[in-house]
Design an enzyme around this catalytic site. Structure first.
Site, PDB file in Angstrom:
ATOM      1  CB  ILE A 117      28.144  11.869   9.566  1.00  0.00           C
ATOM      2  CG1 ILE A 117      27.196  10.764  10.196  1.00  0.00           C
ATOM      3  CG2 ILE A 117      28.006  10.589   7.926  1.00  0.00           C
ATOM      4  CD1 ILE A 117      25.405  10.854  10.409  1.00  0.00           C
ATOM      5  CE1 TYR A 159      17.018  14.261  11.309  1.00  0.00           C
ATOM      6  CE2 TYR A 159      16.676  12.474  11.711  1.00  0.00           C
ATOM      7  CZ  TYR A 159      16.949  13.293  11.115  1.00  0.00           C
ATOM      8  OH  TYR A 159      18.462  12.858  10.349  1.00  0.00           O
ATOM      9  NE  ARG A 219      16.820   2.422  18.575  1.00  0.00           N
ATOM     10  CZ  ARG A 219      15.277   1.912  18.969  1.00  0.00           C
ATOM     11  NH1 ARG A 219      14.877   0.372  19.596  1.00  0.00           N
ATOM     12  NH2 ARG A 219      14.649   2.753  19.817  1.00  0.00           N
ATOM     13  N   GLY A 225      29.266  22.889  12.431  1.00  0.00           N
ATOM     14  CA  GLY A 225      30.572  21.872  11.494  1.00  0.00           C
ATOM     15  C   GLY A 225      31.299  22.947  12.482  1.00  0.00           C
ATOM     16  NE  ARG A 247      13.347   8.155  25.524  1.00  0.00           N
ATOM     17  CZ  ARG A 247      15.121   7.828  24.603  1.00  0.00           C
ATOM     18  NH1 ARG A 247      15.712   8.967  25.549  1.00  0.00           N
ATOM     19  NH2 ARG A 247      15.051   7.488  24.227  1.00  0.00           N
TER      20      ARG A 247
HETATM   21  N1  LIG Z   1      24.104  11.171  13.514  1.00  0.00           N
HETATM   22  C1  LIG Z   1      23.515  10.633  13.134  1.00  0.00           C
HETATM   23  O1  LIG Z   1      22.977   9.259  13.530  1.00  0.00           O
HETATM   24  C2  LIG Z   1      22.107  10.684  11.663  1.00  0.00           C
HETATM   25  C3  LIG Z   1      21.483   8.966  11.608  1.00  0.00           C
HETATM   26  C4  LIG Z   1      20.645   9.774   9.787  1.00  0.00           C
HETATM   27  C5  LIG Z   1      21.186  10.761   9.150  1.00  0.00           C
HETATM   28  N2  LIG Z   1      21.616  11.326   9.599  1.00  0.00           N
HETATM   29  C6  LIG Z   1      22.316  12.555   9.051  1.00  0.00           C
HETATM   30  O2  LIG Z   1      23.308  12.678   8.675  1.00  0.00           O
HETATM   31  C7  LIG Z   1      23.223  14.480   7.906  1.00  0.00           C
HETATM   32  C8  LIG Z   1      25.000  14.474   9.001  1.00  0.00           C
HETATM   33  O3  LIG Z   1      24.623  14.196   9.955  1.00  0.00           O
HETATM   34  P1  LIG Z   1      25.709  14.988  11.437  1.00  0.00           P
HETATM   35  O4  LIG Z   1      25.482  14.324  12.534  1.00  0.00           O
HETATM   36  O5  LIG Z   1      26.639  14.716  10.653  1.00  0.00           O
HETATM   37  O6  LIG Z   1      25.087  16.331  11.762  1.00  0.00           O
HETATM   38  P2  LIG Z   1      25.571  17.518  11.751  1.00  0.00           P
HETATM   39  O7  LIG Z   1      25.518  18.806  12.452  1.00  0.00           O
HETATM   40  O8  LIG Z   1      27.417  16.893  12.919  1.00  0.00           O
HETATM   41  O9  LIG Z   1      26.432  18.251  10.361  1.00  0.00           O
HETATM   42  C9  LIG Z   1      25.506  19.100   9.572  1.00  0.00           C
HETATM   43  C10 LIG Z   1      26.399  20.194   8.857  1.00  0.00           C
HETATM   44  O10 LIG Z   1      25.863  20.833   8.168  1.00  0.00           O
HETATM   45  C11 LIG Z   1      25.614  21.867   8.659  1.00  0.00           C
HETATM   46  N3  LIG Z   1      24.659  22.460   8.053  1.00  0.00           N
HETATM   47  C12 LIG Z   1      23.571  22.388   8.767  1.00  0.00           C
HETATM   48  N4  LIG Z   1      22.667  23.322   8.450  1.00  0.00           N
HETATM   49  C13 LIG Z   1      23.705  23.923   7.108  1.00  0.00           C
HETATM   50  C14 LIG Z   1      23.087  25.199   5.879  1.00  0.00           C
HETATM   51  N5  LIG Z   1      21.268  25.342   6.312  1.00  0.00           N
HETATM   52  N6  LIG Z   1      23.556  25.675   5.319  1.00  0.00           N
HETATM   53  C15 LIG Z   1      25.150  25.459   5.058  1.00  0.00           C
HETATM   54  N7  LIG Z   1      25.254  23.952   6.124  1.00  0.00           N
HETATM   55  C16 LIG Z   1      24.525  23.400   7.562  1.00  0.00           C
HETATM   56  C17 LIG Z   1      26.253  22.346  10.430  1.00  0.00           C
HETATM   57  O11 LIG Z   1      27.352  23.442   9.804  1.00  0.00           O
HETATM   58  C18 LIG Z   1      26.951  20.873   9.888  1.00  0.00           C
HETATM   59  O12 LIG Z   1      28.267  21.303   9.585  1.00  0.00           O
HETATM   60  C19 LIG Z   1      21.703  15.105   8.388  1.00  0.00           C
HETATM   61  O13 LIG Z   1      21.496  15.502   7.146  1.00  0.00           O
HETATM   62  C20 LIG Z   1      21.738  13.829   9.297  1.00  0.00           C
HETATM   63  O14 LIG Z   1      19.906  13.929   9.423  1.00  0.00           O
HETATM   64  C21 LIG Z   1      22.883  11.457  10.749  1.00  0.00           C
END
Ligand SMILES: NC(=O)c1ccc[n+]([C@@H]2O[C@H](COP(=O)([O-])OP(=O)(O)OC[C@H]3O[C@@H](n4cnc5c(N)ncnc54)[C@H](O)[C@@H]3O)[C@@H](O)[C@H]2O)c1
Length: 330
Positions: free
Chosen positions: A13, A139, A219, A37, A280
């Site tokens: 995202i 989480y 959903r 990432g 589930r």
């Molecule tokens: N994917 C979904 O459906 C969803 C839904 C609701 C909320 N979110 C929230 O959106 C955000 C992004 O989710 P995403 O799906 O893009 O996940 P993602 O894993 O693709 O992105 C997370 C990024 O954070 C970086 N990261 C993690 N820990 C780190 C640290 N300690 N220091 C520096 N960088 C760090 C990772 O390298 C990665 O690039 C998250 O906070 C997640 O909780 C996601």
């Protein structure tokens, strides 16, 4: 020009939001440890490879920054149940390191990626921001804890914060250049695409006896580019109203498991085996956002979240990047 630091900007995202920020004339600094990432996802932005826990590096990165968009976190519900401390450390404690570094650097605006998981089993559908928050896994709990800490910090340190509670983030950038590169696919939409591409031999439906139109769970799927645009709206309006505000981001409409599978088959032209099994544990029957507040206060509307468009864009991404960016990630 506004300069934004995006933690976790190289993720799924985050990278879409970075692209949207750049397209809207913002200067962007991505701060990411690249654990899940990808450099390639943010090739057009400045990237600082750094760890959230490294407060010195964060503080240096915050020099001259107007606002932070905070995505960096761990995201797997099942893993959070097996390894809760890992999730509290990254999603909560490391978030506090960021807030403290912002305070030291005098950066006072932050948009935070929260989640529908803060609601747990929703007590009303559609779910309002004022609905009870009762997360049912570490989480969701770790994300709620950060929201709550942010609320107090915004009041105490005269900061402005917006927490955006995303529902089911899905789809990929329409260019085909960005998408969800996680190898562990926890989401139905991606699993359906993998089935359509022949990478999964079958798809399971968990429960067909729910009290919904076709008996399967529903959903609220929101396209990742609609989510990305919401961050720009949040940044534009961050100084209005209460110091910390919370908004749901979804479409307000439920799509059932069977509808996702039918749309995937239609868009891909592929048939795949679907097996119906029992419910589930921990799956709510429906998870649908009430998005009135985001519409009213942020002017938020979705334009790309039609389920067929979501699947079309995700399919294009997976076809062009069968192994994700250079080789995928965890
Ligand atoms: N994917 C979904 O459906 C969803 C839904 C609701 C909320 N979110 C929230 O959106 C955000 C992004 O989710 P995403 O799906 O893009 O996940 P993602 O894993 O693709 O992105 C997370 C990024 O954070 C970086 N990261 C993690 N820990 C780190 C640290 N300690 N220091 C520096 N960088 C760090 C990772 O390298 C990665 O690039 C998250 O906070 C997640 O909780 C996601």
């Amino acid at each position: 020009m506004k300069k934004i630091l995006v933690t976790g900007g190289a993720g799924y995202i985050g990278s879409h939001t970075v692209r949207e920020l750049l397209d809207n004339g913002y200067e962007v600094v991505v701060y990411d440890n690249l654990e899940s990432g990808h450099k390639e996802a943010v090739a057009k932005a400045k990237l600082i490879e750094g760890e959230l826990a490294d407060s010195g590096k964060l503080q240096a990165a915050l020099e001259g920054i107007d606002a932070v968009v905070h995505f960096a976190a761990y995201i797997y519900v099942d893993e959070s149940v097996a390894e809760p401390a890992k999730y509290y450390r990254n999603n909560f404690s490391n978030g506090l390191v960021l807030l403290e570094a912002m305070r030291q650097a005098g950066v006072k605006k932050i948009v935070f990626s929260s989640t529908a998981a803060v609601y747990g089993e929703p007590t009303e559908i559609p779910v309002k921001e004022s609905s009870p928050t009762q997360p049912i896994n570490p989480y969701g709990h770790s994300k709620l804890m950060f929201e709550q800490a942010l609320d107090w910090c915004c009041r105490a340190y005269e900061m402005h914060g917006i927490s955006l509670r995303y529902f089911n983030a899905s789809g990929a950038h329409k260019s085909g250049e960005l998408g969800d590169a996680h190898l562990v696919q926890a989401h139905l939409g991606t699993a359906a695409i993998k089935a359509a591409l022949g990478e999964l031999s079958e798809l399971k439906i968990f429960g067909t006896d729910w009290d919904t139109a076709d008996g399967t769970c529903t959903r609220d799927y929101i396209h990742v580019s609609d989510l990305a645009r919401a961050h720009i709206l949040a940044l534009e309006k961050i100084e209005e109203g209460e110091p910390h505000r919370v908004y749901n981001l979804g479409t307000g409409k439920g799509v059932s498991v069977k509808e996702v599978l039918a749309a995937t088959k239609k868009v891909s032209g592929a048939d795949f085996k679907v097996t119906e099994t029992g419910r589930r544990a921990g799956d709510p029957q429906a998870l649908i956002a009430n998005v009135d507040k985001a519409r009213r206060e942020l002017g938020f509307e979705t334009t790309e979240s039609d389920i067929e468009h979501i699947i079309e864009t995700a399919l294009r991404w997976h076809q062009r990047h069968p192994k994700g960016f250079s080789g995928g990630s965890s």
